[in-house]
Design a protein around this motif. Structure first.
Motif, PDB file in Angstrom:
ATOM      1  N   ARG A   7       3.003  92.674 -37.980  1.00  0.00           N
ATOM      2  CA  ARG A   7       4.050  93.449 -38.652  1.00  0.00           C
ATOM      3  C   ARG A   7       5.355  93.461 -37.857  1.00  0.00           C
ATOM      4  N   GLY A   8       5.354  92.821 -36.709  1.00  0.00           N
ATOM      5  CA  GLY A   8       6.580  92.726 -35.930  1.00  0.00           C
ATOM      6  C   GLY A   8       6.794  93.821 -34.914  1.00  0.00           C
ATOM      7  N   TYR A   9       5.755  94.643 -34.638  1.00  0.00           N
ATOM      8  CA  TYR A   9       5.893  95.702 -33.656  1.00  0.00           C
ATOM      9  C   TYR A   9       5.694  95.137 -32.248  1.00  0.00           C
ATOM     10  N   TRP A  10       6.248  95.831 -31.271  1.00  0.00           N
ATOM     11  CA  TRP A  10       6.027  95.497 -29.867  1.00  0.00           C
ATOM     12  C   TRP A  10       4.953  96.406 -29.286  1.00  0.00           C
ATOM     13  N   LEU A  11       4.170  95.866 -28.351  1.00  0.00           N
ATOM     14  CA  LEU A  11       3.119  96.642 -27.687  1.00  0.00           C
ATOM     15  C   LEU A  11       3.468  96.781 -26.216  1.00  0.00           C
ATOM     16  N   SER A  12       3.525  98.009 -25.750  1.00  0.00           N
ATOM     17  CA  SER A  12       3.876  98.278 -24.361  1.00  0.00           C
ATOM     18  C   SER A  12       2.607  98.638 -23.585  1.00  0.00           C
ATOM     19  N   TYR A  13       2.366  97.890 -22.516  1.00  0.00           N
ATOM     20  CA  TYR A  13       1.162  98.104 -21.711  1.00  0.00           C
ATOM     21  C   TYR A  13       1.519  98.859 -20.438  1.00  0.00           C
ATOM     22  N   ALA A  14       0.701  99.862 -20.133  1.00  0.00           N
ATOM     23  CA  ALA A  14       0.900 100.708 -18.957  1.00  0.00           C
ATOM     24  C   ALA A  14      -0.175 100.413 -17.918  1.00  0.00           C
ATOM     25  N   GLY A  15      -0.176 101.203 -16.861  1.00  0.00           N
ATOM     26  CA  GLY A  15      -1.111 100.974 -15.761  1.00  0.00           C
ATOM     27  C   GLY A  15      -2.566 101.067 -16.153  1.00  0.00           C
ATOM     28  N   ASN A  16      -2.868 101.738 -17.267  1.00  0.00           N
ATOM     29  CA  ASN A  16      -4.278 101.855 -17.650  1.00  0.00           C
ATOM     30  C   ASN A  16      -4.878 100.537 -18.115  1.00  0.00           C
ATOM     31  N   VAL A  17      -4.062  99.499 -18.348  1.00  0.00           N
ATOM     32  CA  VAL A  17      -4.637  98.187 -18.660  1.00  0.00           C
ATOM     33  C   VAL A  17      -5.447  97.658 -17.477  1.00  0.00           C
ATOM     34  N   THR A  18      -5.183  98.195 -16.267  1.00  0.00           N
ATOM     35  CA  THR A  18      -5.911  97.770 -15.069  1.00  0.00           C
ATOM     36  C   THR A  18      -7.193  98.554 -14.846  1.00  0.00           C
ATOM     37  N   PHE A  19      -7.425  99.621 -15.628  1.00  0.00           N
ATOM     38  CA  PHE A  19      -8.578 100.480 -15.383  1.00  0.00           C
ATOM     39  C   PHE A  19      -9.874  99.763 -15.768  1.00  0.00           C
TER      40      PHE A  19
END
Length: 294
Positions: A206-218
């Motif tokens: 749909r054209g949205y952006w996804l922002s990844y935070a530090g929890n991607v490392t958990f």
């Protein structure tokens, strides 16, 4: 705080029993990036960092700027002040979904939305956020106010032609449905994306952006790594959500924009691409969403 100098606003994070020391700075990035979501009005740690100190530490490791996000009237006013006063700061302003029922119960939700409308007219306020739905902390009685607030914020982002940062907790389907029903702003970002690979595909299609935070490392966040793996490179953003969500191996300690390189290096390794390539793409994506920091 209403009517007072917004520069004097400050909040304190609950300290508890965690380690309150800031981690050592990581190795600087060769290609600079931006932290597209943080809360620098919240002081944390044994020795709290000023806004200037936060920005200096960030710049020293290749984090060129930040998007400072509000969640109520006072923090949004502080965010707008910070952006107007510091060339490496842009602002997002909004009533957080967990705050919306409180404003509604006090008969002040319309007033709060009007305050966001006024702030959004400022040139360095580049996003409405964080807004959305949160069914984790708000019970059923508060849900109507969350929807009312979310839809009003969507309208503000469109009115001012700026981005929107979404807070989505335990409400994936409902957030996606609302965006389809009302119509998403042209530049829509899922702050601290918390979905899985299927949701990532739907959102990015749909054209949205996804922002990844530090929890991607958990260790327990395999769903986020699965989502990252299917997110097109031109839809990826990075954030700290500072002072929260400090990346591994510093989980629980105070977070700050200067720790973005820890998360970015992890993401590059997960994606199997060069660090410089990922950084260049994230920087380009950030500027495409929010515009220039200059």
């Amino acid at each position: 705080m209403s009517g007072t100098d917004p520069s004097q606003y400050v909040r304190q994070r609950e300290k508890g029993t965690r380690d309150l020391s800031y981690p050592d700075p990581p190795e600087p990035l060769a290609v600079p990036v931006y932290d597209n979501h943080c809360h620098l009005e919240i002081q944390d740690g044994d020795d709290a960092l000023s806004l200037d100190e936060q920005l200096e530490r960030a710049l020293a490791v290749g984090v060129r700027g930040v998007v400072q996000a509000g969640g109520d009237i006072d923090s949004s006013r502080w965010s707008a002040w910070a952006a107007a006063s510091h060339p490496r700061v842009l602002a997002a302003v909004a009533i957080h979904p967990n705050e919306a029922p409180l404003y509604a119960a006090a008969g002040r939700l319309d007033e709060a939305i009007a305050a966001m409308d006024d702030l959004a007219a400022q040139p360095r306020v580049r996003a409405i956020g964080e807004t959305g739905l949160d069914f984790f902390r708000t019970d059923a009685d508060g849900v109507p106010a969350q929807y009312e607030s979310f839809e009003a914020h969507i309208a503000l982002a469109k009115k001012h032609d700026i981005a929107m940062q979404i807070h989505d907790r335990d409400a994936h389907d409902e957030v996606l449905e609302t965006l389809m029903r009302v119509g998403a702003p042209e530049r829509t970002v899922f702050h601290c994306f918390s979905g899985d690979a299927e949701m990532a595909r739907i959102a990015t299609d749909r054209g949205y952006w996804l922002s990844y935070a530090g929890n991607v490392t958990f260790k327990n966040a395999q769903n986020l790594r699965d989502a990252l793996a299917v997110t097109p490179l031109d839809r990826i953003l990075v954030e700290t959500d500072a002072p929260f969500l400090t990346p591994t191996p510093y989980r629980g300690r105070p977070n700050a924009p200067y720790l973005v390189p820890v998360t970015v290096r992890f993401m590059a390794a997960e994606l199997g691409i060069g660090l410089d390539e990922l950084c260049a793409q994230i920087a380009a994506n950030t500027l495409a969403v929010y515009g220039s920091f200059d």
